[in-house]
Design a protein around this motif. Structure first.
Motif, PDB file in Angstrom:
ATOM      1  N   ALA A 161     111.973  22.641   2.342  1.00 14.97           N
ATOM      2  CA  ALA A 161     111.911  21.357   3.036  1.00 14.97           C
ATOM      3  C   ALA A 161     110.499  21.065   3.524  1.00 14.97           C
ATOM      4  O   ALA A 161     110.026  19.924   3.454  1.00 14.97           O
ATOM      5  N   SER A 162     109.800  22.105   4.008  1.00  9.69           N
ATOM      6  CA  SER A 162     108.449  21.898   4.520  1.00  9.69           C
ATOM      7  C   SER A 162     107.499  21.438   3.415  1.00  9.69           C
ATOM      8  O   SER A 162     106.640  20.584   3.631  1.00  9.69           O
ATOM      9  N   PHE A 163     107.667  21.980   2.209  1.00  6.65           N
ATOM     10  CA  PHE A 163     106.856  21.522   1.079  1.00  6.65           C
ATOM     11  C   PHE A 163     107.261  20.105   0.668  1.00  6.65           C
ATOM     12  O   PHE A 163     106.410  19.271   0.348  1.00  6.65           O
ATOM     13  N   THR A 164     108.565  19.829   0.684  1.00  9.36           N
ATOM     14  CA  THR A 164     109.045  18.510   0.267  1.00  9.36           C
ATOM     15  C   THR A 164     108.505  17.413   1.183  1.00  9.36           C
ATOM     16  O   THR A 164     108.154  16.317   0.726  1.00  9.36           O
ATOM     17  N   ILE A 165     108.432  17.695   2.480  1.00  8.73           N
ATOM     18  CA  ILE A 165     107.887  16.725   3.430  1.00  8.73           C
ATOM     19  C   ILE A 165     106.465  16.336   3.047  1.00  8.73           C
ATOM     20  O   ILE A 165     106.045  15.183   3.209  1.00  8.73           O
ATOM     21  N   GLU A 166     105.718  17.296   2.491  1.00 11.43           N
ATOM     22  CA  GLU A 166     104.343  17.040   2.068  1.00 11.43           C
ATOM     23  C   GLU A 166     104.273  16.457   0.657  1.00 11.43           C
ATOM     24  O   GLU A 166     103.185  16.289   0.100  1.00 11.43           O
ATOM     25  N   GLY A 167     105.434  16.199   0.027  1.00  9.92           N
ATOM     26  CA  GLY A 167     105.452  15.633  -1.314  1.00  9.92           C
ATOM     27  C   GLY A 167     105.206  16.645  -2.398  1.00  9.92           C
ATOM     28  O   GLY A 167     104.805  16.288  -3.513  1.00  9.92           O
ATOM     29  N   GLU A 168     105.446  17.929  -2.114  1.00 11.41           N
ATOM     30  CA  GLU A 168     105.221  18.989  -3.095  1.00 11.41           C
ATOM     31  C   GLU A 168     106.544  19.621  -3.519  1.00 11.41           C
ATOM     32  O   GLU A 168     107.496  19.681  -2.743  1.00 11.41           O
ATOM     33  N   GLN A 169     106.574  20.090  -4.754  1.00 13.54           N
ATOM     34  CA  GLN A 169     107.709  20.855  -5.261  1.00 13.54           C
ATOM     35  C   GLN A 169     107.169  22.223  -5.692  1.00 13.54           C
ATOM     36  O   GLN A 169     106.725  22.399  -6.820  1.00 13.54           O
ATOM     37  N   PRO A 170     107.187  23.199  -4.791  1.00 10.95           N
ATOM     38  CA  PRO A 170     106.550  24.475  -5.096  1.00 10.95           C
ATOM     39  C   PRO A 170     107.362  25.300  -6.094  1.00 10.95           C
ATOM     40  O   PRO A 170     108.581  25.134  -6.211  1.00 10.95           O
ATOM     41  N   ALA A 171     106.677  26.198  -6.781  1.00 10.07           N
ATOM     42  CA  ALA A 171     107.369  27.157  -7.636  1.00 10.07           C
ATOM     43  C   ALA A 171     108.239  28.047  -6.755  1.00 10.07           C
ATOM     44  O   ALA A 171     107.926  28.264  -5.584  1.00 10.07           O
ATOM     45  N   PRO A 172     109.359  28.563  -7.304  1.00 12.36           N
ATOM     46  CA  PRO A 172     110.270  29.389  -6.492  1.00 12.36           C
ATOM     47  C   PRO A 172     109.571  30.544  -5.783  1.00 12.36           C
ATOM     48  O   PRO A 172     109.873  30.830  -4.619  1.00 12.36           O
ATOM     49  N   THR A 173     108.626  31.207  -6.452  1.00 14.02           N
ATOM     50  CA  THR A 173     107.949  32.338  -5.814  1.00 14.02           C
ATOM     51  C   THR A 173     107.118  31.883  -4.619  1.00 14.02           C
ATOM     52  O   THR A 173     107.028  32.583  -3.606  1.00 14.02           O
ATOM     53  N   ARG A 174     106.509  30.697  -4.727  1.00 16.01           N
ATOM     54  CA  ARG A 174     105.694  30.185  -3.621  1.00 16.01           C
ATOM     55  C   ARG A 174     106.577  29.823  -2.433  1.00 16.01           C
ATOM     56  O   ARG A 174     106.230  30.103  -1.276  1.00 16.01           O
ATOM     57  N   ALA A 175     107.722  29.212  -2.709  1.00 10.06           N
ATOM     58  CA  ALA A 175     108.653  28.869  -1.633  1.00 10.06           C
ATOM     59  C   ALA A 175     109.185  30.130  -0.954  1.00 10.06           C
ATOM     60  O   ALA A 175     109.321  30.187   0.274  1.00 10.06           O
TER      61      ALA A 175
END
Length: 512
Positions: A221-235
């Motif tokens: 959710a924190s990445f999504t708020i910034e408009g990013e879709q991180p790779a699973p390992t990064r999340a």
């Protein structure tokens, strides 16, 4: 200045329509009369011509008997008595007010709590000593009126003015929060105690799995708020970092470590505190000129501001200040300062977890997925950010740079040190309540129902855990129906009757 007329009859004031015609008093009157470079208070004080006192959005209406004399002293006393402290206001006022004025007020009424408060604030904010002897008698009174604003429980005695400094911060960073009906209700509900109740008695395995889910949910959710879709390992990596919130004391080095975890690659981003201007907003598509919605703190002021923020966070951890209010003041203060070129938003939300954990608000091993709640209320989150940013924007002089950035042209640090954190505190409490009353109970209930279905499948079919997980995922993705393809491939060993029976059990256990 001392002989200026302050009271002013208004029906509309700076775009706000008064609930009834009346006389402007207190902070609003002084700001207008002296043209102080500060935002107007959340609620403007007005003296009604009628004998009724009430509060409506943006206004506090008082009766004629509350009307102060039309002097600066009287309006300041009114403000302190009925509107609470506004440190930014006083910092800007004292920059214009001769020291002799404060000294005269104190000599005239040395036992007045308001004269003593103004004396203390002048010396504290400006770090200049007035030509006044220490008081030798009088009861100690608090600087913050705890009927109006939240204060540190562990106040510090100030013998010079015979005051108790219960300000919730330090001179280099001290946002204040007004008492509101919403905040009082939240504090009375003891949300931290409710969290303990929700999680008490859970099987250790369910608790561990709940925690893992919440960490990953919050990270994504924190990445999504910034408009990013991180790779699973990064999340997952950022989720693990969130899971460590509260374990390490905050410091410059810790903040830089967190930024590096968020950014990972510094190829195009300079890590560490900014050495250039910064803003949030857009660029003109034709000229490339910056169109700021928010201007970050001047980079030359970052060391002072961030040292103040870190000192205030350390103080509030042990000052008896409500944890959610601490988290709101520090975490939103961080994102308003915007010390990094990139990564500010995610570190800002990490700080919420950190401060709630440090003050024992969240149970050990569990984080509240505040970012997930923010994502559910994203328009309100943006409004809360803009409520601060837009209010101070007109007071920050800047010019565009050759690389289409902004350069702040004056010391603006006070706007980031002394803001009203009431809207941010109310919003954060809304998010914390949402996670406690909806997100966490839903996840706990889901896992318990999942385990019940898994136990039935194990008893009936002796399915391995991996296959159970695949089966339930297929059912979730297809609204509780095992598709023709799944029946013919992954679950070809099931008879049609058995597949139907599994669908019924799924509906019984996992469909709400």
């Amino acid at each position: 200045m001392l002989h200026t007329s302050f009271s002013r009859f208004v029906t509309v004031f700076h775009g706000r329509t008064a609930p009834e015609p009346g006389t402007l008093v207190g902070y609003g009157a002084v700001i207008e009369a002296l043209q102080l470079p500060v935002p107007l208070p959340r609620d403007i004080a007005l003296i009604s011509t009628k004998r009724r006192q009430y509060h409506v959005a943006g206004w506090r209406v008082f009766t004629p008997r509350h009307a102060p004399l039309d002097t600066l002293w009287a309006h300041l006393v009114f403000a302190l008595k009925y509107e609470g402290l506004d440190l930014l206001f006083f910092k800007k006022l004292f920059a214009q007010l001769p020291a002799q004025a404060i000294e005269e007020w104190v000599r005239r009424a040395p036992q007045s709590r308001y004269a003593r408060t103004l004396w203390f604030l002048y010396e504290w904010l400006l770090e200049q000593r007035l030509a006044l002897p220490d008081l030798t008698r009088g009861n100690y009174v608090p600087v913050v009126n705890e009927q109006l604003q939240y204060a540190a429980v562990t106040g510090i005695s100030i013998p010079r003015q015979r005051l108790r400094n219960n300000l919730p911060g330090v001179v280099s960073f001290c946002p204040l929060v007004h008492k509101t009906a919403s905040l009082e209700q939240y504090l009375a509900r003891d949300l931290a105690g409710r969290a303990q109740h929700v999680l008490r008695g859970l099987h250790a395995d369910v608790l561990v799995r709940t925690s893992a889910f919440l960490l990953l949910k919050d990270s994504k959710a924190s990445f999504t708020i910034e408009g990013e879709q991180p790779a699973p390992t990064r999340a997952l990596r950022w989720g693990r970092a969130i899971g460590q919130a509260g374990q390490h004391a905050l410091s410059r080095e810790e903040l830089l470590r967190l930024q590096q975890l968020v950014i990972e690659s510094s190829r195009f981003v300079r890590l560490g505190y900014r050495t250039e201007g910064g803003f949030v907003g857009e660029h003109d598509r034709g000229t490339g000129d910056p169109i700021p919605d928010h201007i970050s703190a001047r980079w030359q002021d970052l060391d002072s501001l961030m040292n103040g923020l870190l000192a205030a966070a350390a103080y509030l951890e042990t000052a008896g200040y409500p944890p959610v209010l601490t988290a709101a003041a520090v975490a939103f203060g961080f994102v308003f300062i915007h010390p990094f070129v990139d990564g500010n938003g995610r570190v800002h939300r990490y700080l919420i977890h950190h401060l709630l954990a440090r003050q024992g608000f969240t149970p050990p091993g569990i984080i509240f997925p505040v970012s997930a709640a923010i994502l559910e209320h994203l328009p309100t989150y943006r409004q809360v950010l803009e409520r601060y940013s837009h209010a101070v924007l007109e007071f920050i002089p800047w010019q565009k740079t050759a690389d289409h950035n902004v350069e702040v042209l004056a010391d603006t640090s006070d706007y980031y040190r002394y803001f009203d954190a009431t809207p941010q505190a109310e919003f954060l409490f809304d998010c914390v309540a949402y996670t406690l009353e909806k997100t966490i109970p839903q996840e706990v209930a889901y896992l318990q129902r999942y385990d019940a279905l898994k136990a039935w499948l194990d008893e009936q079919f002796q399915m391995p855990d991996k296959l159970v997980a695949v089966l339930i995922r297929f059912l979730e993705q297809n609204q509780g129906v095992l598709s023709k393809r799944a029946r013919e491939k992954e679950f070809a060993l099931l008879t049609p009757e058995e597949a139907d029976q599994i669908q019924r059990q799924y509906a019984l256990h996992l469909v709400e």
